[in-house]
Design a protein around this motif. Structure first.
Motif, mmCIF file in Angstrom:
data_model
loop_
_atom_site.group_PDB
_atom_site.id
_atom_site.type_symbol
_atom_site.label_atom_id
_atom_site.label_comp_id
_atom_site.label_asym_id
_atom_site.label_seq_id
_atom_site.Cartn_x
_atom_site.Cartn_y
_atom_site.Cartn_z
ATOM 1 N N HIS A 1 1.098 -1.321 -0.111
ATOM 2 C CA HIS A 1 0.158 -0.046 0.010
ATOM 3 C C HIS A 1 1.071 1.123 -0.147
ATOM 4 O O HIS A 1 1.721 1.446 0.839
ATOM 5 C CB HIS A 1 -1.041 0.256 1.231
ATOM 6 C CG HIS A 1 -2.471 1.525 0.953
ATOM 7 N ND1 HIS A 1 -1.997 2.394 1.466
ATOM 8 C CD2 HIS A 1 -3.068 1.383 0.750
ATOM 9 C CE1 HIS A 1 -2.439 3.579 2.051
ATOM 10 N NE2 HIS A 1 -3.256 2.656 0.968
ATOM 11 N N VAL A 2 0.436 2.137 -0.480
ATOM 12 C CA VAL A 2 1.301 3.397 -0.552
ATOM 13 C C VAL A 2 0.163 4.599 -0.480
ATOM 14 O O VAL A 2 -0.699 5.070 -1.772
ATOM 15 C CB VAL A 2 1.437 3.538 -2.832
ATOM 16 C CG1 VAL A 2 2.401 4.753 -2.240
ATOM 17 C CG2 VAL A 2 2.948 2.325 -2.569
ATOM 18 N N SER A 3 0.669 5.200 0.043
ATOM 19 C CA SER A 3 -0.491 6.621 0.727
ATOM 20 C C SER A 3 0.279 7.707 -0.356
ATOM 21 O O SER A 3 1.205 7.902 0.205
ATOM 22 C CB SER A 3 -0.772 6.727 2.249
ATOM 23 O OG SER A 3 0.806 7.170 2.786
ATOM 24 N N VAL A 4 -0.521 8.360 -0.688
ATOM 25 C CA VAL A 4 0.248 9.831 -1.736
ATOM 26 C C VAL A 4 -0.450 11.191 -1.183
ATOM 27 O O VAL A 4 -1.797 11.301 -0.584
ATOM 28 C CB VAL A 4 -0.303 9.788 -2.463
ATOM 29 C CG1 VAL A 4 0.774 10.498 -3.618
ATOM 30 C CG2 VAL A 4 0.123 8.119 -3.466
ATOM 31 N N VAL A 5 0.102 12.199 -0.791
ATOM 32 C CA VAL A 5 0.222 13.536 -0.817
ATOM 33 C C VAL A 5 0.543 14.001 -1.882
ATOM 34 O O VAL A 5 1.434 14.123 -2.358
ATOM 35 C CB VAL A 5 -0.193 14.633 0.742
ATOM 36 C CG1 VAL A 5 0.611 15.655 0.182
ATOM 37 C CG2 VAL A 5 -0.278 13.425 1.408
ATOM 38 N N ILE A 6 -0.811 15.181 -2.510
ATOM 39 C CA ILE A 6 0.042 16.382 -3.247
ATOM 40 C C ILE A 6 -1.057 17.193 -3.242
ATOM 41 O O ILE A 6 -1.351 17.894 -2.463
ATOM 42 C CB ILE A 6 -1.061 15.581 -4.598
ATOM 43 C CG1 ILE A 6 -1.325 13.828 -5.672
ATOM 44 C CG2 ILE A 6 -1.384 16.297 -6.045
ATOM 45 C CD1 ILE A 6 -3.167 13.914 -5.461
ATOM 46 N N ILE A 7 0.633 18.244 -3.486
ATOM 47 C CA ILE A 7 0.506 19.961 -3.442
ATOM 48 C C ILE A 7 0.665 20.557 -5.002
ATOM 49 O O ILE A 7 1.850 20.162 -5.784
ATOM 50 C CB ILE A 7 1.469 20.222 -2.317
ATOM 51 C CG1 ILE A 7 1.793 19.310 -1.048
ATOM 52 C CG2 ILE A 7 1.586 21.824 -2.520
ATOM 53 C CD1 ILE A 7 2.575 19.013 -0.060
ATOM 54 N N GLU A 8 -0.404 20.790 -5.484
ATOM 55 C CA GLU A 8 -0.561 21.542 -6.534
ATOM 56 C C GLU A 8 -1.615 22.737 -6.832
ATOM 57 O O GLU A 8 -2.655 22.752 -5.902
ATOM 58 C CB GLU A 8 -0.826 20.584 -7.536
ATOM 59 C CG GLU A 8 -1.228 20.900 -9.034
ATOM 60 C CD GLU A 8 -1.169 21.166 -9.906
ATOM 61 O OE1 GLU A 8 -1.004 22.936 -10.096
ATOM 62 O OE2 GLU A 8 0.625 21.363 -9.979
ATOM 63 N N ASP A 9 -0.979 24.423 -6.861
ATOM 64 C CA ASP A 9 -2.397 25.243 -6.978
ATOM 65 C C ASP A 9 -3.615 24.463 -8.061
ATOM 66 O O ASP A 9 -3.947 25.475 -7.235
ATOM 67 C CB ASP A 9 -1.550 26.353 -7.014
ATOM 68 C CG ASP A 9 -1.350 26.113 -8.006
ATOM 69 O OD1 ASP A 9 -0.851 25.517 -8.628
ATOM 70 O OD2 ASP A 9 -0.974 27.814 -8.453
ATOM 71 N N ASP A 10 -3.484 24.276 -8.593
ATOM 72 C CA ASP A 10 -4.312 24.311 -10.186
ATOM 73 C C ASP A 10 -5.254 23.093 -9.741
ATOM 74 O O ASP A 10 -5.025 21.854 -9.485
ATOM 75 C CB ASP A 10 -4.019 23.987 -11.507
ATOM 76 C CG ASP A 10 -4.936 23.878 -12.763
ATOM 77 O OD1 ASP A 10 -5.873 22.834 -12.296
ATOM 78 O OD2 ASP A 10 -4.604 25.163 -13.418
ATOM 79 N N GLU A 11 -6.333 23.398 -9.277
ATOM 80 C CA GLU A 11 -8.086 22.567 -9.080
ATOM 81 C C GLU A 11 -8.257 21.409 -9.550
ATOM 82 O O GLU A 11 -8.185 20.255 -9.361
ATOM 83 C CB GLU A 11 -8.754 23.191 -8.712
ATOM 84 C CG GLU A 11 -9.585 22.659 -7.285
ATOM 85 C CD GLU A 11 -11.321 23.149 -6.763
ATOM 86 O OE1 GLU A 11 -11.938 23.177 -6.573
ATOM 87 O OE2 GLU A 11 -11.377 24.037 -6.958
ATOM 88 N N THR A 12 -8.516 21.185 -11.039
ATOM 89 C CA THR A 12 -8.243 20.677 -12.111
ATOM 90 C C THR A 12 -7.476 19.396 -12.450
ATOM 91 O O THR A 12 -7.573 18.841 -12.444
ATOM 92 C CB THR A 12 -9.001 21.420 -12.529
ATOM 93 O OG1 THR A 12 -9.893 22.364 -13.384
ATOM 94 C CG2 THR A 12 -9.485 19.888 -14.120
ATOM 95 N N VAL A 13 -5.766 20.791 -12.173
ATOM 96 C CA VAL A 13 -4.894 19.541 -12.184
ATOM 97 C C VAL A 13 -4.552 18.264 -11.074
ATOM 98 O O VAL A 13 -4.155 17.321 -10.617
ATOM 99 C CB VAL A 13 -3.518 20.490 -12.655
ATOM 100 C CG1 VAL A 13 -2.312 19.524 -12.584
ATOM 101 C CG2 VAL A 13 -3.618 21.004 -13.509
ATOM 102 N N ARG A 14 -4.817 18.953 -9.978
ATOM 103 C CA ARG A 14 -5.211 18.848 -8.653
ATOM 104 C C ARG A 14 -6.178 18.018 -8.337
ATOM 105 O O ARG A 14 -5.473 16.269 -7.805
ATOM 106 C CB ARG A 14 -4.919 19.503 -7.231
ATOM 107 C CG ARG A 14 -4.996 18.922 -5.676
ATOM 108 C CD ARG A 14 -4.746 20.229 -4.794
ATOM 109 N NE ARG A 14 -5.839 20.713 -4.810
ATOM 110 C CZ ARG A 14 -6.406 22.158 -4.865
ATOM 111 N NH1 ARG A 14 -5.680 22.926 -5.342
ATOM 112 N NH2 ARG A 14 -7.621 22.308 -4.893
ATOM 113 N N ASN A 15 -7.592 17.481 -8.716
ATOM 114 C CA ASN A 15 -8.240 16.500 -8.869
ATOM 115 C C ASN A 15 -8.376 15.646 -9.892
ATOM 116 O O ASN A 15 -7.974 14.367 -9.533
ATOM 117 C CB ASN A 15 -9.443 17.082 -9.220
ATOM 118 C CG ASN A 15 -10.114 18.211 -7.903
ATOM 119 O OD1 ASN A 15 -9.545 17.520 -6.562
ATOM 120 N ND2 ASN A 15 -11.173 19.082 -7.744
ATOM 121 N N GLY A 16 -7.555 16.259 -10.806
ATOM 122 C CA GLY A 16 -7.331 15.143 -12.324
ATOM 123 C C GLY A 16 -5.959 13.496 -11.591
ATOM 124 O O GLY A 16 -6.473 12.681 -11.658
#
Length: 210
Positions: free
Chosen positions: A6-21
């Motif tokens: 199992h791998v847990s990931v955090v995403i730090i990205e200011d563009d909401e569309t890109v972040r959700n993608g």
């Protein structure tokens, strides 16, 4: 390729569309879970230790603290976490700074989305992951003439010009004023004894300056 259970990931990205993608892509991959997403490092600062991610995917150009500035701070906060930079920028300076500041991978956003999944797997196995253009830039950096008359900034600017960027694009990519770019270009011409962009690029490539 072997994948941990199992791998847990955090995403730090200011563009909401890109972040959700990114989150959607990763969450639909077996054994991967996005435990949190943030629009900036500053927004994540008080929460990310509790998230305890295996991997953090981070953009460079963020509101407030940049991704480059955030990396060494994150490394101290999460010493066992792997960090992958995912950005539109692929200049030598940013690549070297990101890797020096603790990134295990450096990917550009124009690649196939499946590459993100492979990159996560690669860093979890202790490897590094780079987009092809990033790897080429790094190799060119190691092969450069160490006796170049150009400063690091002049070299960065000429490299960007050589791949077709205009002065406005160079200024945006390096976070400097367009007048500063013009001054550096003048200095490049003087040092290389040329009068045109084409000649500057030709001389620089011939002498392994870029």
């Amino acid at each position: 390729m072997y994948t941990p259970l199992h791998v847990s990931v955090v995403i730090i990205e200011d563009d909401e569309t890109v972040r959700n993608g990114y989150a959607y892509l990763i969450n639909r991959t077996a054994a991967f879970t996005v435990v949190n997403t943030y629009p900036s490092f500053d927004a994540s600062r008080n929460h990310i230790v509790n998230d305890n991610p295996d991997v953090v995917i981070i953009d460079i150009q963020l509101p407030g603290t940049s991704g480059i500035e955030a990396l060494p701070v994150l490394k101290k906060m999460l010493p066992f976490t792997h960090f992958i930079v995912l950005t539109i920028y692929e200049t030598e300076k940013l690549i070297i700074e990101a890797l020096s500041n603790g990134a295990s991978g450096y990917l550009t956003k124009n690649m196939a989305s499946s590459r993100i999944i492979n990159a996560i797997k690669e860093v979890m196995l202790g490897g590094g992951s780079m987009s092809p253009n990033v790897a080429k830039t790094l190799i060119r950096s190691l092969q450069k003439n160490q006796n170049s008359p150009l400063t690091k900034r002049e070299t960065q600017i000429l490299e960007l010009i050589s791949i077709g960027k205009n002065r406005s694009q160079v200024a945006r990519e390096l976070f400097i004023e367009i007048d500063t770019v013009k001054t550096h270009v003048k200095n490049i011409y003087l040092k290389l004894h040329v009068n045109s962009k084409a000649d500057a690029i030709k001389v620089a490539k011939l002498n392994r300056l870029i």
